[in-house]
Design a protein around this motif. Structure first.
Motif, mmCIF file in Angstrom:
data_model
loop_
_atom_site.group_PDB
_atom_site.id
_atom_site.type_symbol
_atom_site.label_atom_id
_atom_site.label_comp_id
_atom_site.label_asym_id
_atom_site.label_seq_id
_atom_site.Cartn_x
_atom_site.Cartn_y
_atom_site.Cartn_z
ATOM 1 N N ASN A 200 -16.582 8.231 -21.302
ATOM 2 C CA ASN A 200 -16.248 8.038 -19.202
ATOM 3 C C ASN A 200 -15.625 6.932 -19.635
ATOM 4 O OD1 ASN A 200 -16.393 7.780 -17.147
ATOM 5 N ND2 ASN A 200 -18.908 8.368 -16.792
ATOM 6 N N ILE A 201 -14.024 7.208 -19.409
ATOM 7 C CA ILE A 201 -14.039 6.078 -19.013
ATOM 8 C C ILE A 201 -13.365 5.191 -17.471
ATOM 9 C CG2 ILE A 201 -11.684 6.832 -20.801
ATOM 10 C CD1 ILE A 201 -10.082 7.770 -18.185
ATOM 11 N N ASP A 202 -14.476 5.386 -16.880
ATOM 12 C CA ASP A 202 -14.280 5.057 -15.612
ATOM 13 C C ASP A 202 -15.559 4.031 -16.022
ATOM 14 O OD1 ASP A 202 -12.724 6.704 -15.182
ATOM 15 O OD2 ASP A 202 -13.776 8.117 -14.164
ATOM 16 N N LEU A 203 -16.689 3.758 -16.288
ATOM 17 C CA LEU A 203 -17.332 3.102 -17.263
ATOM 18 C C LEU A 203 -16.698 1.548 -17.149
ATOM 19 C CD1 LEU A 203 -20.075 4.809 -18.963
ATOM 20 C CD2 LEU A 203 -19.868 5.007 -16.678
ATOM 21 N N PRO A 204 -17.763 0.421 -16.054
ATOM 22 C CA PRO A 204 -17.175 -0.965 -16.811
ATOM 23 C C PRO A 204 -17.696 -1.358 -18.168
ATOM 24 C CG PRO A 204 -19.305 -0.818 -15.632
ATOM 25 C CD PRO A 204 -18.953 1.015 -15.450
ATOM 26 N N ILE A 205 -16.810 -1.919 -18.679
ATOM 27 C CA ILE A 205 -17.062 -2.013 -19.849
ATOM 28 C C ILE A 205 -17.844 -3.509 -20.274
ATOM 29 C CG2 ILE A 205 -15.289 -3.121 -22.004
ATOM 30 C CD1 ILE A 205 -13.410 -0.839 -21.883
ATOM 31 N N PHE A 206 -18.425 -3.412 -21.190
ATOM 32 C CA PHE A 206 -19.424 -5.749 -21.642
ATOM 33 C C PHE A 206 -18.694 -5.166 -23.144
ATOM 34 C CE2 PHE A 206 -22.763 -6.171 -18.884
ATOM 35 C CZ PHE A 206 -22.440 -5.406 -17.771
ATOM 36 N N LEU A 207 -18.014 -6.058 -23.362
ATOM 37 C CA LEU A 207 -17.818 -6.878 -24.208
ATOM 38 C C LEU A 207 -18.435 -7.733 -25.291
ATOM 39 C CD1 LEU A 207 -15.219 -7.539 -26.765
ATOM 40 C CD2 LEU A 207 -14.713 -9.400 -25.352
ATOM 41 N N VAL A 208 -18.849 -6.988 -26.757
ATOM 42 C CA VAL A 208 -21.170 -7.822 -26.721
ATOM 43 C C VAL A 208 -20.366 -8.418 -28.137
ATOM 44 C CG1 VAL A 208 -23.006 -7.210 -28.191
ATOM 45 C CG2 VAL A 208 -21.617 -5.979 -25.925
ATOM 46 N N VAL A 286 -18.961 -10.505 -20.993
ATOM 47 C CA VAL A 286 -18.665 -10.635 -21.667
ATOM 48 C C VAL A 286 -20.406 -10.867 -22.077
ATOM 49 C CG1 VAL A 286 -18.391 -12.833 -23.536
ATOM 50 C CG2 VAL A 286 -16.605 -11.230 -22.493
ATOM 51 N N LEU A 287 -21.030 -9.854 -23.171
ATOM 52 C CA LEU A 287 -22.440 -10.028 -23.336
ATOM 53 C C LEU A 287 -22.981 -10.504 -24.344
ATOM 54 C CD1 LEU A 287 -25.578 -9.107 -23.169
ATOM 55 C CD2 LEU A 287 -24.626 -7.148 -23.595
ATOM 56 N N GLY A 288 -23.641 -11.220 -25.117
ATOM 57 C CA GLY A 288 -24.143 -12.000 -26.084
ATOM 58 C C GLY A 288 -24.482 -13.367 -25.966
ATOM 59 N N ASN A 289 -23.793 -13.765 -27.500
ATOM 60 C CA ASN A 289 -24.258 -15.381 -27.993
ATOM 61 C C ASN A 289 -22.749 -16.170 -28.879
ATOM 62 O OD1 ASN A 289 -24.055 -14.422 -30.252
ATOM 63 N ND2 ASN A 289 -26.072 -15.887 -30.811
ATOM 64 N N SER A 290 -21.207 -15.536 -28.501
ATOM 65 C CA SER A 290 -20.855 -15.965 -28.520
ATOM 66 C C SER A 290 -20.523 -17.593 -27.812
ATOM 67 C CB SER A 290 -19.218 -15.202 -29.224
ATOM 68 O OG SER A 290 -18.188 -15.616 -28.685
ATOM 69 N N SER A 291 -19.293 -18.306 -28.321
ATOM 70 C CA SER A 291 -18.675 -19.236 -28.127
ATOM 71 C C SER A 291 -17.827 -18.864 -27.025
ATOM 72 C CB SER A 291 -18.060 -20.733 -28.315
ATOM 73 O OG SER A 291 -17.168 -20.012 -29.504
ATOM 74 N N ILE A 307 -27.065 -15.406 -24.592
ATOM 75 C CA ILE A 307 -28.240 -15.285 -24.652
ATOM 76 C C ILE A 307 -28.551 -15.611 -25.338
ATOM 77 C CG2 ILE A 307 -29.527 -13.288 -26.199
ATOM 78 C CD1 ILE A 307 -27.942 -11.222 -25.655
ATOM 79 N N GLY A 308 -29.912 -16.589 -24.501
ATOM 80 C CA GLY A 308 -30.804 -17.285 -26.418
ATOM 81 C C GLY A 308 -29.631 -18.876 -26.199
ATOM 82 N N THR A 309 -30.515 -19.105 -27.242
ATOM 83 C CA THR A 309 -30.563 -20.636 -27.864
ATOM 84 C C THR A 309 -28.933 -21.252 -28.472
ATOM 85 O OG1 THR A 309 -32.059 -20.781 -29.577
ATOM 86 C CG2 THR A 309 -32.913 -20.839 -27.444
ATOM 87 N N ARG A 310 -28.368 -20.179 -28.816
ATOM 88 C CA ARG A 310 -27.181 -20.723 -29.885
ATOM 89 C C ARG A 310 -26.310 -21.545 -29.123
ATOM 90 N NH1 ARG A 310 -22.680 -19.199 -32.175
ATOM 91 N NH2 ARG A 310 -22.729 -19.438 -34.941
ATOM 92 N N GLN A 311 -25.886 -21.034 -27.636
ATOM 93 C CA GLN A 311 -24.988 -22.513 -27.174
ATOM 94 C C GLN A 311 -25.636 -23.558 -26.403
ATOM 95 O OE1 GLN A 311 -21.773 -22.470 -28.222
ATOM 96 N NE2 GLN A 311 -22.051 -19.998 -29.463
#
Length: 385
Positions: A200-208, A286-291, A307-311
């Motif tokens: 389903n290409i109409d859904l929003p994309i989350f980059l994880v 953008v979802l996750g704990n990347s800088s 997410i969390g304490t990494r950053q």
């Protein structure tokens, strides 16, 4: 003509360094070589040295160092092996300076080798705080080994002074990763269908992207809450890139592979920085704990769920939603990222890491700075200054 070596160990730091490398290799008074190590040489993580070659980088020198291990013992041994390999590579090249970025163990190894060989070190992104990773201790150690500093903000520059670094050797440039956003003019032209093929290409994309937490809250390495939420959110397409090669990375990859059969989840070992930016530019979040969620995403005016304490300790734009590795908290954060009022707030975001052109500043300084006496480093005592 001065000869400068640049070290890159992951797809992430190459993305940040790519424009700086390009400018160095085109500079009239500089010869440059690029030392590629770490996951760049690992098939498991996408063998991303090919991305350097495809980007037109010249004078690439592979540096073998990565042990196939899931443990801290393996990381420690990889660091030792890297120090030996960098020592050979640096000595053979007769370098005037080494340019390194960040805080990973392979960068620490390169700094050690350069220090013992009496090669001046220029360090990008020093003075920062990331309380959820042992990278912080490595970063500050690298800063003490370095002679030239390119921090991203004034507050990071002040922290370097607290470490005793001379103000005359500290040059606030902003974050070079933002340069890629400004100069990647074709990011919008890249068709996402050429990268991903969601049902389903109409859904929003989350980059994880979620990396292991190497200091502090070890329970954050249990990504089951994140996996559970992704399974429930069939109203979102998730493009997941693999974690880095720190301790729990291999286990996380196995957990992600369990979601590979979902219609709204696509896994990528590595997108490469150009495609990564193209996806980010067209993503909903953008979802996750990347800088990258803190440094680059605000320039695209999109939400980041951190997410969390990494950053923990990094400056954050108003577009960043901090949350914990908890099913309910993650679900609430996703709802907030999709809220129209918050999306509008993100359009007003100011990126605390600058507005670009850091690479031009770095290359200009490296072409002009006096490298003859860099290793003489008197401690800067702010109280007595």
């Amino acid at each position: 003509m001065r000869k400068i070596g640049v070290v890159t160990g992951t797809r992430a730091d190459f993305g940040l360094l790519s424009r700086t490398i390009c400018l160095l290799q085109n500079a009239q008074n500089i010869t440059s070589v690029v030392f590629a190590c770490g996951t760049h040489l690992s098939p498991e993580y996408g063998y991303t040295i090919s991305e350097l070659e495809e980007s037109g980088v010249e004078n690439i020198i592979p540096v073998e160092m990565l042990l196939s291990s899931k443990t801290r013992v393996g990381i420690a041994k990889s660091t030792g092996l890297a120090t030996i390999s960098f020592t050979d590579g640096f000595a053979y090249q007769s370098l005037d300076c080494i340019l390194i970025l960040g805080d990973r163990f392979e960068i620490f190894a390169a700094a050690q080798a350069a220090l013992f060989l009496n090669i001046p070190i220029a360090h990008i992104h020093g003075g920062e705080v990331t309380e959820g990773a042992f990278d912080e201790a490595l970063r500050h150690s690298i800063s003490k080994m370095a002679s030239i500093h390119f921090p991203a903000t004034e507050s990071f520059a002040k922290r370097l002074m607290q470490l005793g670094e001379q103000p005359s050797q500290i040059f606030v440039t902003g974050a070079p990763g933002i340069d890629n956003i400004i100069h990647a003019s074709n990011a919008s032209d890249i068709n996402l269908n050429d990268i991903v093929s969601f049902k389903n290409i109409d859904l929003p994309i989350f980059l994880v992207t979620y990396h292991p937490v190497t200091r502090g809250c070890a329970e954050e390495n249990d990504i089951n809450p994140l996996l559970n939420v992704i399974k429930e959110r069939d109203d979102i397409n998730f493009l997941v890139t693999y974690p880095n090669a720190d301790g729990e990375g291999a286990l996380m990859i196995k957990q992600w592979l369990a979601l590979a059969n979902l219609n709204n989840v696509i896994l990528y070992p590595s997108l490469g920085f150009k495609r990564y930016l193209a996806v980010m530019k067209q993503a909903a979040c953008v979802l996750g704990n990347s800088s990258s969620g803190l440094i680059e995403a605000p320039s695209f005016k999109i939400p980041t769920i951190n997410i969390g304490t990494r950053q923990k300790g990094r400056p954050k734009s108003c577009s960043v939603i901090d949350t914990s590795m908890n099913d309910i908290a993650l679900m609430n954060a996703i709802d907030k990222a999709l809220d129209t009022d918050f999306i509008f707030q993100c359009t007003q975001a100011i990126n605390p890491y600058g507005e670009g052109n850091a690479s031009e500043k770095i290359v200009k300084i490296l072409s002009e700075v006096d490298l003859s006496n860099c290793q003489s480093k008197p401690f800067y005592d702010r109280d007595n200054a």
